[in-house]
Write a protein that holds these residues in place. Structure first.
Motif, PDB file in Angstrom:
ATOM      1  N   THR A 291       0.857  -1.183   0.000  1.00  0.00           N
ATOM      2  CA  THR A 291       0.000   0.000   0.000  1.00  0.00           C
ATOM      3  C   THR A 291       0.893   1.232   0.000  1.00  0.00           C
ATOM      4  N   ILE A 292       0.725   2.085  -0.998  1.00  0.00           N
ATOM      5  CA  ILE A 292       1.544   3.287  -1.131  1.00  0.00           C
ATOM      6  C   ILE A 292       0.633   4.504  -1.121  1.00  0.00           C
ATOM      7  N   TRP A 293       1.012   5.526  -0.371  1.00  0.00           N
ATOM      8  CA  TRP A 293       0.267   6.783  -0.342  1.00  0.00           C
ATOM      9  C   TRP A 293       1.059   7.890  -1.016  1.00  0.00           C
ATOM     10  N   GLU A 294       0.329   8.873  -1.540  1.00  0.00           N
ATOM     11  CA  GLU A 294       0.911  10.096  -2.091  1.00  0.00           C
ATOM     12  C   GLU A 294       0.466  11.261  -1.204  1.00  0.00           C
ATOM     13  N   LEU A 295       1.391  12.141  -0.870  1.00  0.00           N
ATOM     14  CA  LEU A 295       1.113  13.202   0.103  1.00  0.00           C
ATOM     15  C   LEU A 295       1.545  14.567  -0.427  1.00  0.00           C
ATOM     16  N   ASP A 296       0.723  15.571  -0.172  1.00  0.00           N
ATOM     17  CA  ASP A 296       1.087  16.958  -0.449  1.00  0.00           C
ATOM     18  C   ASP A 296       0.757  17.806   0.774  1.00  0.00           C
ATOM     19  N   PHE A 297       1.643  18.709   1.126  1.00  0.00           N
ATOM     20  CA  PHE A 297       1.433  19.651   2.227  1.00  0.00           C
ATOM     21  C   PHE A 297       1.931  21.001   1.742  1.00  0.00           C
ATOM     22  N   TYR A 298       0.959  21.878   1.429  1.00  0.00           N
ATOM     23  CA  TYR A 298       1.347  23.166   0.844  1.00  0.00           C
ATOM     24  C   TYR A 298       0.204  24.164   0.980  1.00  0.00           C
ATOM     25  N   SER A 299       0.517  25.433   0.734  1.00  0.00           N
ATOM     26  CA  SER A 299      -0.501  26.478   0.814  1.00  0.00           C
ATOM     27  C   SER A 299      -1.438  26.384  -0.376  1.00  0.00           C
ATOM     28  N   ARG A 300      -2.672  26.862  -0.183  1.00  0.00           N
ATOM     29  CA  ARG A 300      -3.687  26.841  -1.226  1.00  0.00           C
ATOM     30  C   ARG A 300      -4.123  28.270  -1.552  1.00  0.00           C
ATOM     31  N   PRO A 301      -4.782  28.460  -2.694  1.00  0.00           N
ATOM     32  CA  PRO A 301      -5.201  29.814  -3.093  1.00  0.00           C
ATOM     33  C   PRO A 301      -6.457  30.290  -2.351  1.00  0.00           C
TER      34      PRO A 301
ATOM     35  N   GLN B  81      -8.612  33.087  -3.788  1.00  0.00           N
ATOM     36  CA  GLN B  81      -7.800  34.006  -4.585  1.00  0.00           C
ATOM     37  C   GLN B  81      -7.541  33.372  -5.944  1.00  0.00           C
ATOM     38  N   ALA B  82      -8.172  33.894  -6.962  1.00  0.00           N
ATOM     39  CA  ALA B  82      -7.961  33.363  -8.307  1.00  0.00           C
ATOM     40  C   ALA B  82      -6.523  33.598  -8.744  1.00  0.00           C
ATOM     41  N   GLY B  83      -6.047  32.721  -9.605  1.00  0.00           N
ATOM     42  CA  GLY B  83      -4.672  32.858 -10.084  1.00  0.00           C
ATOM     43  C   GLY B  83      -3.828  31.691  -9.621  1.00  0.00           C
ATOM     44  N   GLY B  84      -2.585  31.721 -10.009  1.00  0.00           N
ATOM     45  CA  GLY B  84      -1.696  30.615  -9.692  1.00  0.00           C
ATOM     46  C   GLY B  84      -1.294  30.576  -8.239  1.00  0.00           C
ATOM     47  N   ASN B  85      -0.885  29.405  -7.820  1.00  0.00           N
ATOM     48  CA  ASN B  85      -0.341  29.202  -6.483  1.00  0.00           C
ATOM     49  C   ASN B  85       0.977  28.450  -6.661  1.00  0.00           C
ATOM     50  N   PRO B  86       1.970  29.133  -7.257  1.00  0.00           N
ATOM     51  CA  PRO B  86       3.166  28.427  -7.712  1.00  0.00           C
ATOM     52  C   PRO B  86       3.982  27.826  -6.584  1.00  0.00           C
ATOM     53  N   SER B  87       4.554  26.681  -6.882  1.00  0.00           N
ATOM     54  CA  SER B  87       5.480  26.042  -5.964  1.00  0.00           C
ATOM     55  C   SER B  87       6.859  26.677  -6.131  1.00  0.00           C
ATOM     56  N   VAL B  88       7.670  26.573  -5.094  1.00  0.00           N
ATOM     57  CA  VAL B  88       9.038  27.078  -5.173  1.00  0.00           C
ATOM     58  C   VAL B  88       9.840  26.154  -6.086  1.00  0.00           C
ATOM     59  N   LEU B  89      10.459  26.721  -7.094  1.00  0.00           N
ATOM     60  CA  LEU B  89      11.231  25.921  -8.040  1.00  0.00           C
ATOM     61  C   LEU B  89      12.664  25.763  -7.549  1.00  0.00           C
ATOM     62  N   LEU B  90      13.130  24.535  -7.552  1.00  0.00           N
ATOM     63  CA  LEU B  90      14.498  24.242  -7.163  1.00  0.00           C
ATOM     64  C   LEU B  90      15.261  23.749  -8.380  1.00  0.00           C
TER      65      LEU B  90
ATOM     66  N   ARG C 278       8.232  11.752  -8.298  1.00  0.00           N
ATOM     67  CA  ARG C 278       7.325  12.377  -9.257  1.00  0.00           C
ATOM     68  C   ARG C 278       6.337  11.361  -9.811  1.00  0.00           C
ATOM     69  N   ARG C 279       6.243  10.241  -9.128  1.00  0.00           N
ATOM     70  CA  ARG C 279       5.280   9.205  -9.503  1.00  0.00           C
ATOM     71  C   ARG C 279       4.019   9.388  -8.641  1.00  0.00           C
ATOM     72  N   THR C 280       3.334  10.497  -8.872  1.00  0.00           N
ATOM     73  CA  THR C 280       2.200  10.883  -8.027  1.00  0.00           C
ATOM     74  C   THR C 280       1.008  11.264  -8.909  1.00  0.00           C
TER      75      THR C 280
ATOM     76  N   ARG D  90       6.929  17.601  -3.577  1.00  0.00           N
ATOM     77  CA  ARG D  90       7.460  18.948  -3.289  1.00  0.00           C
ATOM     78  C   ARG D  90       8.790  18.839  -2.536  1.00  0.00           C
ATOM     79  N   ARG D  91       9.867  19.041  -3.277  1.00  0.00           N
ATOM     80  CA  ARG D  91      11.193  18.898  -2.667  1.00  0.00           C
ATOM     81  C   ARG D  91      11.444  19.936  -1.588  1.00  0.00           C
ATOM     82  N   GLN D  92      10.827  21.134  -1.712  1.00  0.00           N
ATOM     83  CA  GLN D  92      11.059  22.175  -0.718  1.00  0.00           C
ATOM     84  C   GLN D  92      10.439  21.827   0.632  1.00  0.00           C
ATOM     85  N   MET D  93       9.545  20.837   0.655  1.00  0.00           N
ATOM     86  CA  MET D  93       8.927  20.386   1.906  1.00  0.00           C
ATOM     87  C   MET D  93       9.547  19.083   2.392  1.00  0.00           C
ATOM     88  N   SER D  94      10.648  18.682   1.789  1.00  0.00           N
ATOM     89  CA  SER D  94      11.234  17.364   2.030  1.00  0.00           C
ATOM     90  C   SER D  94      11.548  17.110   3.495  1.00  0.00           C
TER      91      SER D  94
END
Length: 288
Positions: free
Chosen positions: A3-13, A126-135, A102-104, A80-84
């Motif tokens: 059993t494998i889970w995929e997780l995201d923890f980040y701000s939303r718009p 808030q309409a518009g993008g909610n970009p992730s920090v690019l590394l 990136r298999r998510t 999200r590598r910045q949340m690693s």
């Protein structure tokens, strides 16, 4: 089957009552078989305010998800590598290994759904993008000498060919329901076959890499065929020195784009082999 889970923890718009962005924990189950029902995948979500962005709150969220799930996961993937550091620490405290990956695909599709129909209906959206920090991505590295394939070939299969994938003779691999990609049955799905006398060790090594996708890098000098793995790792599968090979690779990229990023990579001992030492369905995703 694990059993494998995929997780995201980040701000939303979406803003909270203090005008600060809401954060969200999203957890969903990874589908691991072409015939696995998409509707039955486990999902969990919870919002947190910006003062709760820490590994303790994330650990509590993972524990809450485990309490609701039919079974705990054997591992957790996150993109999200910045949340690693935070994600890895929280998962380790629960006793579950976490891997940058990136298999998510299931998580990516769920995020798309929520961006289209959930967040816009919330107060203070808030309409518009909610970009992730690019590394920056590291420089592609060569495969270990003992694992370099002797030959390779581009091939194409129709999407319906994967209906009985679970019955194929495969030693190492992973797939997902093509329903997640919304492909029509007659969609051509491109792939790359690797042939090697050391096919089993090559497939075993690849199985531990969190395979993401195959990519043709036309702008490198000379152009290269890359295998993207983990959160940002990149391996050189082949250097394409002739115009004919470069054209084949460009056609592979065009076919992959028409298939919504879906493609595959397989490992065999030779072109006449009927079994696969490794076979993976892949998806090149836009993750943000």
């Amino acid at each position: 089957m694990p059993t494998i889970w995929e997780l995201d923890f980040y701000s939303r718009p979406v803003l909270d009552e203090k005008g600060k962005k809401l954060w969200e924990v999203l957890i969903c189950e990874s589908p691991l078989d072409v015939k696995q029902p998409v509707d039955g995948l486990f999902r969990y979500s919870t919002f947190l305010n910006n003062t709760e962005v820490n590994s303790v709150k994330l650990r509590e969220s993972v524990e809450a998800a485990i309490a609701r799930a039919p079974a705990p996961p054997d591992k957790i993937r996150f993109f999200r590598r910045q949340m690693s550091n935070m994600i890895t620490k929280a998962c380790e405290e629960v006793g579950i290994p976490a891997y940058a990956s990136r298999r998510t695909l299931a998580l990516s599709r769920w995020l798309d759904e929520r961006l289209a129909s959930v967040y816009p209906e919330m107060p203070n959206y808030q309409a518009g993008g909610n970009p992730s920090v690019l590394l920056p991505n590291p420089t592609p590295q060569p495969l270990p000498d003992a694992l370099i394939g002797e030959k390779w070939a581009f091939v194409t299969l129709e999407a319906t060919a994967f209906d009985d994938l679970s019955e194929w003779a495969i030693d190492f691999g992973e797939s997902f329901p093509l329903a997640l990609a919304g492909l029509a049955p007659d969609t051509p799905v491109p792939g790359l076959l690797l042939f090697s006398s050391r096919a089993l060790p090559l497939a075993a090594w690849m199985s531990g890499l969190e395979l993401a996708y195959v990519k043709y890098l036309s702008e490198s000098k000379p152009p290269q065929l890359l295998l993207e793995t983990g959160g940002s790792d990149s391996w050189i599968l082949a250097t394409l020195t002739t115009a004919a090979l470069q054209q084949e690779a460009a056609q592979f990229e065009m076919a992959k784009a028409k298939a919504g990023g879906i493609h595959f990579i397989a490992v065999q001992t030779d072109p006449q082999a009927e079994e696969f030492k490794g076979f993976w369905l892949l998806a090149e995703l836009v993750l943000g």
